[in-house]
Design an enzyme around this catalytic site. Structure first.
Site, PDB file in Angstrom:
ATOM      1  CB  SER A 140      -0.958   0.009   1.194  1.00 40.38           C
ATOM      2  OG  SER A 140      -2.014  -0.897   0.996  1.00 40.38           O
ATOM      3  CE  LYS A 143      -4.812   1.631  -0.402  1.00 31.02           C
ATOM      4  NZ  LYS A 143      -4.062   0.388  -0.205  1.00 31.02           N
ATOM      5  CB  SER A 197      -4.160   1.526   3.912  1.00 32.26           C
ATOM      6  OG  SER A 197      -3.318   1.108   2.891  1.00 32.26           O
TER       7      SER A 197
END
Length: 365
Positions: A140, A143, A197
């Site tokens: 993640s 992101k 997240s």
């Protein structure tokens, strides 16, 4: 006359003797009858006894069957006790770093991350490096690029976006509290993606980007090339795919650029956020608990995890009066990445010196 009397007495005696003999003979016959009756009863009883024996003989197998059926559970129990329970041990999937043997590389701080990079943001001086050239899945941390592109695209943040079936994770099967049909603003989606997240939020941001998801992923890779992130490749906006890969060096560049974006700074360091979903209000929290610690001054952060990537963390923070960028990849243990950050902070604080001093460590695998 006497002769006649004697004769009568003789006959009388004979008669009496006969009667006595008759009575004597008749008595055994009278006692024998009950004996015969008893014998008859015994004979009559005998079949009963035989019948009882037959019943017992017949009942015996039934008794055995009952006993057998009664013993069966004990035999089953005995088998279950004797047979060991074969529990299938779950073997966690090794991360790419573990498979490459990166954890075998030692470092002065005994970090649990197989990849680490610590540098001074102002001078770009490397304070500590460990396998910083290794290209690994970044989970993640992806992101951070997703959020940077959405923020810099200057799209209307109050525009509503609805979660669709396309946003449901089919890569890892992860869950989400944003059910299909949930509608939030772009700003809310971005906040949840960077702070908590949220995978569906991140995917929805890419899917609703002008040109669609494919165009968004192309923009992600184009931005990476523009920043000189030559080790980086993106295939989707969430980080659920292990094909999203980068190096610590590239990620330090991304952290430096993203830190200059006020919205990304705000959302990544937000401790918590509430969103109204229908009649409910959902509370979301930051995935990095260090943002709530009074001992930390964090300007930007992002966490990440998939089994192929291990535990990952990037941060920009003020430590001992210096702006420090930290990158930790493939950390072993749920809280080990945070522990590594604490070790680095204490180490930098204990140095008490400026960049370029002899305590700088470079560890390369």
């Amino acid at each position: 006359m006497p002769t006649l009397r004697r004769a009568r007495l003789g006959r009388f005696a004979q008669v009496m003797s006969f009667l006595a003999l008759s009575c004597a003979l008749a008595a055994p016959g009278a006692y024998a009858a009950p004996a015969k009756k008893v014998a008859k009863k015994q004979v009559a009883v005998a079949p009963v006894k035989k019948k009882a024996v037959k019943e017992r003989a017949t009942a015996a197998p039934q008794g055995k069957r009952v006993a057998k059926s009664a013993r069966q559970p004990s035999r089953v129990a005995a088998r279950s006790v004797a047979s060991p329970i074969r529990a299938v041990a779950y073997e966690p999937r090794l991360s790419f770093g573990q498979m490459a043997g990166l954890h075998a590389v030692a470092d002065p701080l005994d970090l649990k991350s197989s990849v680490a990079l610590v540098l001074d943001q102002d001078t770009h001086e490397v304070l500590l490096s460990k396998n910083d050239h290794a290209v690994l899945p970044i989970a993640s941390l992806t992101k951070l690029m997703t959020g940077l592109l959405i923020s810099q695209a200057h799209l209307p943040m109050d525009e509503t976006i609805t979660i669709t079936q396309d946003d449901v994770d089919t890569e890892k099967g992860s869950s989400s509290r944003l059910a299909v049909g949930t509608t939030l603003t772009r700003g809310e989606m971005l906040h949840l993606a960077l702070m908590s997240s949220e995978n569906r939020a991140a995917h929805a941001l890419g899917r609703t980007f002008p040109g669609g998801l494919d165009a968004f992923v192309q923009q992600m890779n184009a931005k990476a090339r523009l920043l000189g992130m030559t080790d980086t490749r993106y295939v989707e906006p969430t980080g659920l795919s292990s094909r999203n890969q980068s190096s610590a060096r590239d990620l330090a560049v991304l952290v430096n650029v993203a830190h200059s974006d006020p919205l990304v700074r705000e959302y990544t360091t937000s401790p918590g956020y509430e969103v109204a979903v229908g009649r409910r209000t959902l509370q979301y929290n930051n995935t990095n608990r260090l943002v709530m610690s009074p001992t930390w001054d964090i300007g930007l952060q992002k966490t990440g995890y998939i089994s192929e990537a291990g535990r990952c963390l990037v941060m920009q923070a003020q430590v001992a009066g210096r702006k420090i960028i930290m990158v930790f990849l493939d950390s072993a243990g749920k809280f080990s990445r945070l522990g590594d950050a604490e070790r680095v902070r204490h180490w930098v604080e204990s140095m008490g010196q400026v960049a370029g001093d002899p305590m700088i460590h470079k560890v390369k695998g």
